[in-house]
Design an enzyme around this catalytic site. Structure first.
Site, PDB file in Angstrom:
ATOM      1  N   ASP A 169      -3.189   5.274  -0.124  1.00 50.96           N
ATOM      2  CA  ASP A 169      -4.205   4.219  -0.143  1.00 50.96           C
ATOM      3  C   ASP A 169      -5.071   4.218   1.107  1.00 50.96           C
ATOM      4  OD1 ASP A 169      -2.082   1.861  -1.838  1.00 50.96           O
ATOM      5  OD2 ASP A 169      -3.649   3.138  -2.630  1.00 50.96           O
TER       6      ASP A 169
ATOM      7  N   VAL B 231       0.851  -1.188   0.000  1.00 47.59           N
ATOM      8  CA  VAL B 231       0.000   0.000   0.000  1.00 47.59           C
ATOM      9  C   VAL B 231       0.886   1.236   0.000  1.00 47.59           C
ATOM     10  CG1 VAL B 231      -1.900  -1.115   1.223  1.00 47.59           C
ATOM     11  CG2 VAL B 231      -0.127   0.058   2.526  1.00 47.59           C
ATOM     12  N   SER B 232       0.357   2.322  -0.557  1.00 48.76           N
ATOM     13  CA  SER B 232       1.047   3.608  -0.481  1.00 48.76           C
ATOM     14  C   SER B 232       0.351   4.436   0.584  1.00 48.76           C
ATOM     15  CB  SER B 232       0.999   4.317  -1.835  1.00 48.76           C
ATOM     16  OG  SER B 232      -0.319   4.705  -2.130  1.00 48.76           O
ATOM     17  N   LYS B 233       0.960   5.547   0.938  1.00 53.98           N
ATOM     18  CA  LYS B 233       0.374   6.399   1.965  1.00 53.98           C
ATOM     19  C   LYS B 233      -0.995   6.916   1.528  1.00 53.98           C
ATOM     20  CE  LYS B 233       4.876   7.900   3.707  1.00 53.98           C
ATOM     21  NZ  LYS B 233       5.800   9.038   3.884  1.00 53.98           N
TER      22      LYS B 233
END
Length: 212
Positions: free
Chosen positions: A17, A13-15
């Site tokens: 998300d 996941v990215s920030k």
């Protein structure tokens, strides 16, 4: 023997998300049979290359294991990285399952799903050949500035295999495939039939590669 095979999950996941996406991936992987102790997870931006838990996950996998991801884009930074990663799994005898998204039909633990590995292998080989051809074309162009166009691309074993796999798919657009391979329709149909069967010229290309 089936009991010794393990299901290993990877989530990324990215920030941007948010935690809901994290939970969604984890829940989906757990439902698919991945144990908490075999779940690897990275939090990174889309542009960040450093993904230590993906590296640890790939290193931990053994022949006969199956790697499960929520979506195909969780596994690769870009198409080249994805192709090479899946090709590496192929070489090591590791299965791949994708739970949702455009790659949800991918399950290489099934007989029909094994075709996907062949396509990725051909893509990886095609990528290497394309880089080599561009290098040659660049050198040729530098030596002959007065001539129009570069060195014409030829049909290679990887292109033949990729054409066979692609022409066998109903949604393949012939024009787009020819552009991607750097060949004409005439060249394509000399080597592969519209239904994806090898023709005489295609068999010759593959036979020559095996004899080298």
């Amino acid at each position: 023997m089936e009991d010794h095979r393990m299901l290993v999950g990877y989530a990324r996941v990215s920030k941007a998300d948010g935690s809901q996406t994290t939970d969604l991936q984890r829940d989906a992987l757990f439902t698919a049979g991945v144990g908490a102790e075999r779940l690897y997870e990275d939090q990174a931006s889309g542009k960040k290359d450093d993904r230590p838990h993906l590296a640890a996950c790939l290193k931990a996998l053994r022949a006969g294991d199956t790697l499960i991801v929520w979506k195909l884009d969780r596994l690769g930074r870009d198409l080249r990285h994805l192709v090479n990663t899946v090709h590496d799994l192929t070489e090591r005898g590791i299965g791949l399952r994708v739970l949702t998204g455009q790659g949800a039909a991918i399950d290489t633990t099934t007989a029909s799903g094994k075709l996907v590995f062949g396509i990725f292998a051909a893509l990886a080989e095609f990528e290497r050949e394309l880089i080599s051809e561009r290098t040659v074309a660049g050198l040729t162009s530098a030596r002959a500035r007065g001539r129009k166009g570069g060195r014409p691309y030829k049909m290679t074993p990887a292109k033949v295999r990729l054409a066979v796999a692609s022409m066998g798919q109903l949604d393949t657009k012939v024009g787009g495939l020819c552009k991607e391979l750097g060949i004409t329709r005439q060249t394509l149909y000399r080597h592969v039939s519209p239904s994806g069967e090898l023709r005489e010229d295609g068999r010759k290309v593959l036979k020559q590669s095996k004899s080298k």
